[in-house]
Scaffold this motif. Structure first.
Motif: not given
Length: 127
Positions: A104-114
């Motif tokens: 995928x080309x979409x940048x998602x939020x990193x779960x570890x950052x959350x």
């Protein structure tokens, strides 16, 4: 010193479009925004370099600097073009590698950052 109004409006539109595209979550749009922003900065540097004039190195008997162009702005733009090209190649390599890993080309939020952000909120509830 007078600047061309159409060129300044073009610089503003390029900057606005570049910033808008940089804030998107798709890597290809981020790359296009970075390139647009680089071009806007290059135009701004050339605009602030002054009016057109004779070449900076003419080799004639007329050595008065009145009608000569400023070579510094041109050198800075050439350097900025090379830097923008290198940065674009690096982002393309990162986008290719990320696409091969995630498809995928979409940048998602990193779960570890959350998780780190949630932990900070629990530790410091005042902010």
């Amino acid at each position: 010193m007078s600047a061309d109004l159409v060129l300044l409006i073009t610089i503003g539109v390029l900057t606005a479009c570049g910033v808008y595209l940089l804030l998107e979550r798709v890597v290809s749009k981020m790359l296009l925004g970075m390139i647009l922003l680089g071009n806007a900065v290059n135009l701004l540097i050339l605009t602030m370099g002054g009016q057109d004039g004779k070449p900076p190195i003419l080799g004639s008997a007329d050595t008065s600097p009145d009608g000569m162009a400023d070579p510094l702005a041109q050198a800075m733009v050439l350097t900025a073009i090379v830097i923008t090209m290198g940065l674009a190649a690096f982002v393309l390599a990162l986008a290719y590698r990320a696409y091969m890993l995630t498809t995928t080309e979409d940048v998602t939020n990193d779960p570890e950052d959350a998780q780190v952000a949630a932990r900070r909120e629990r530790e410091d509830p005042e902010q």
